[in-house]
Design an enzyme around this catalytic site. Sequence first.
Site, PDB file in Angstrom:
ATOM      1  N   GLU A   1     -10.822  -6.456  -5.203  1.00 56.36           N
ATOM      2  CA  GLU A   1     -10.752  -7.525  -4.192  1.00 56.36           C
ATOM      3  C   GLU A   1     -12.018  -7.497  -3.333  1.00 56.36           C
ATOM      4  OE1 GLU A   1      -7.165  -7.492  -1.826  1.00 56.36           O
ATOM      5  OE2 GLU A   1      -8.093  -8.736  -0.290  1.00 56.36           O
TER       6      GLU A   1
ATOM      7  N   ASP B   1      -1.551 -13.191   1.225  1.00 59.05           N
ATOM      8  CA  ASP B   1      -2.078 -12.103   2.059  1.00 59.05           C
ATOM      9  C   ASP B   1      -2.462 -12.714   3.390  1.00 59.05           C
ATOM     10  OD1 ASP B   1      -2.915  -9.745   3.023  1.00 59.05           O
ATOM     11  OD2 ASP B   1      -4.759  -9.632   1.858  1.00 59.05           O
TER      12      ASP B   1
ATOM     13  N   GLU C   1      -9.704 -13.440  -2.715  1.00 56.85           N
ATOM     14  CA  GLU C   1      -8.938 -13.913  -1.555  1.00 56.85           C
ATOM     15  C   GLU C   1      -9.652 -15.095  -0.913  1.00 56.85           C
ATOM     16  OE1 GLU C   1      -7.137 -11.137   1.183  1.00 56.85           O
ATOM     17  OE2 GLU C   1      -7.833 -12.310   2.898  1.00 56.85           O
TER      18      GLU C   1
ATOM     19  N   ASP D   1       2.355   1.811   3.384  1.00 58.92           N
ATOM     20  CA  ASP D   1       3.286   0.820   3.956  1.00 58.92           C
ATOM     21  C   ASP D   1       4.712   1.326   3.759  1.00 58.92           C
ATOM     22  OD1 ASP D   1       1.151  -0.882   4.395  1.00 58.92           O
ATOM     23  OD2 ASP D   1       1.490  -2.038   2.561  1.00 58.92           O
TER      24      ASP D   1
ATOM     25  N   ASP E   1      -5.133 -13.581  -3.740  1.00 58.25           N
ATOM     26  CA  ASP E   1      -4.652 -13.479  -2.358  1.00 58.25           C
ATOM     27  C   ASP E   1      -4.841 -14.839  -1.689  1.00 58.25           C
ATOM     28  OD1 ASP E   1      -3.985 -10.857  -2.703  1.00 58.25           O
ATOM     29  OD2 ASP E   1      -5.317 -10.066  -1.148  1.00 58.25           O
TER      30      ASP E   1
ATOM     31  N   HIS F   1     -11.740 -14.372   2.186  1.00 53.51           N
ATOM     32  CA  HIS F   1     -12.930 -13.544   2.017  1.00 53.51           C
ATOM     33  C   HIS F   1     -14.138 -14.367   1.563  1.00 53.51           C
ATOM     34  CE1 HIS F   1     -10.204  -9.761   1.482  1.00 53.51           C
ATOM     35  NE2 HIS F   1     -10.031 -10.366   2.648  1.00 53.51           N
TER      36      HIS F   1
ATOM     37  N   HIS G   1       0.883  -1.166   0.000  1.00 57.78           N
ATOM     38  CA  HIS G   1       0.000   0.000   0.000  1.00 57.78           C
ATOM     39  C   HIS G   1       0.924   1.221   0.000  1.00 57.78           C
ATOM     40  CE1 HIS G   1      -2.240  -3.072   2.361  1.00 57.78           C
ATOM     41  NE2 HIS G   1      -3.298  -2.590   1.769  1.00 57.78           N
TER      42      HIS G   1
ATOM     43  N   MET H   1       2.694  -5.779  -7.648  1.00 62.49           N
ATOM     44  CA  MET H   1       1.358  -5.223  -7.365  1.00 62.49           C
ATOM     45  C   MET H   1       1.459  -4.093  -6.351  1.00 62.49           C
ATOM     46  SD  MET H   1      -1.078  -5.348  -4.702  1.00 62.49           S
ATOM     47  CE  MET H   1      -1.787  -6.768  -3.884  1.00 62.49           C
TER      48      MET H   1
ATOM     49  N   ASP I   1     -11.775 -12.631  10.790  1.00 64.70           N
ATOM     50  CA  ASP I   1     -10.874 -12.605   9.628  1.00 64.70           C
ATOM     51  C   ASP I   1      -9.495 -13.130  10.053  1.00 64.70           C
ATOM     52  OD1 ASP I   1      -9.570 -11.969   7.304  1.00 64.70           O
ATOM     53  OD2 ASP I   1      -9.718  -9.800   7.557  1.00 64.70           O
TER      54      ASP I   1
HETATM   55  C1  GCO Z   1      -7.953  -7.535   4.320  1.00 64.04           C
HETATM   56  C2  GCO Z   1      -7.539  -7.447   2.873  1.00 64.04           C
HETATM   57  C3  GCO Z   1      -6.297  -6.597   2.661  1.00 64.04           C
HETATM   58  C4  GCO Z   1      -6.079  -6.289   1.198  1.00 64.04           C
HETATM   59  C5  GCO Z   1      -4.964  -5.299   1.061  1.00 64.04           C
HETATM   60  C6  GCO Z   1      -4.509  -5.114  -0.357  1.00 64.04           C
HETATM   61  O1  GCO Z   1      -8.754  -8.399   4.626  1.00 64.04           O
HETATM   62  O2  GCO Z   1      -7.494  -6.737   5.130  1.00 64.04           O
HETATM   63  O3  GCO Z   1      -7.346  -8.743   2.401  1.00 64.04           O
HETATM   64  O4  GCO Z   1      -5.198  -7.271   3.206  1.00 64.04           O
HETATM   65  O5  GCO Z   1      -5.757  -7.446   0.486  1.00 64.04           O
HETATM   66  O6  GCO Z   1      -5.412  -4.076   1.558  1.00 64.04           O
HETATM   67  O7  GCO Z   1      -5.498  -4.578  -1.100  1.00 64.04           O
HETATM   68 MN    MN Z   2      -6.388  -9.409   0.648  1.00 64.23          MN
HETATM   69 MN    MN Z   3      -8.215 -10.234   3.745  1.00 61.37          MN
END
Ligand code: GCO
Ligand code: MN
Ligand code: MN
Length: 388
Positions: free
Chosen positions: A182, A288, A218, A58, A246, A221, A55, A89, A256
Amino acid sequence: MSDYTPKPEHKFTFGLWTVGNVGRDPFGEAVRHRMSPVEIVHMLAEVGAWGVNLHDNDLVPIDATPAERDQIVREFKQALADTGIVVPMATTNLFYDPIFKDGAFTSNDPRVRAYALQKTMRAIDLGVELGAKVYVFWGGREGTETDASKSALESGKRFREALNFLCAYVKDNGYDLKFAIEPKPNEPRSDIYLPTVGSALGFIATLDHPEMVGLNPEVAHEHMAGLNFLHAIAQAWDAGKLFHIDLNDQLFGRYDQDFRFGSVMLKQAFFLVKFLEDMGYEGSRHFDAHAYRTEDYEGVKAFARGCMRTYLILKEKAARWNADPEIQALVQQINADDGTYSYLSGGYSKDKAERLKAESFDVPALGKRGLPYEQLDQLTVELLLGVR
Ligand code: GCO
Ligand code: MN
Ligand code: MN
């Protein structure tokens, strides 16, 4: 026994925020000291990763001056050059600062929406400068706790307008960059817009430049929503929209978790790796995820190595599954086709419709036919357990 050493061609990547995660949660403070981006790049090189994603914040603090930004980016590029680590990315942090407490592109406040666009354009410039080819949009704060607060319809329109603006910005600058949405169903908001892969696919079709926009699905998710990740991935692949992925792990019905890839739902992870490898997916394998809060940085390295090693072991298992004579005999039996109905493929014609209407089927016999899925699944389990 194969060599499970990660190599650049495996395209394993981690976010600065993943191995750099300090273990803070809603119930407790950080348990690890904060590593600098340069230190993280060196750690990723040590464990054998190919790339690092980030990001904007970061790397560059949200309040950095232009001179500070340039100095930080210079040092970071030096670390990349020293280690050979690449940046495939990049993305924008549109969730941490209080200004985004009610969303960024979908905020009701036009000033917040404008700031989010400005921040994203700058972050796109940074990502492109570092070599990124994929730009992720995770709308973590784009949602609600109460639907009295925002119009879901208007929010969708605002999200679309923002992405259309940013696609045009990328084209205007001649950047070689694709966008990847995402989806996530909830957390940190009670409900997040575009909650699943399917909903994001539908949304992409409504954009001005749908060809520029795909998905970054992901594992965690879709699992949070109780969905089958492989099915989502197959649909994204079929639509030509699997731009990024991800990888992590997550039990259904939990917070999460962002666990190490393959650590809790091994069979799902196996079929996912098998799909990616069978299809010849060429994008990054991005983890991720983050280490358990119990770990120090040796544990973080064990976590990162574990993600990659498990992927490679599952890749080998997938090749073994494809070559296993007993498994393949069952697969053939299941998919047997004597060609009787091959006239139905290739689309509709009046003749085909007439011919099909005239056919007779032994419905009871077809209904009684046993399918050897128990056998096939047991063979799969035994292969995964290492006894075949
Ligand atoms: C989460 C997300 C993040 C995104 C990240 C990149 O659940 O917090 O997965 O980790 O992937 O912000 O876009
Ligand atoms: Mn993610
Ligand atoms: Mn996530």
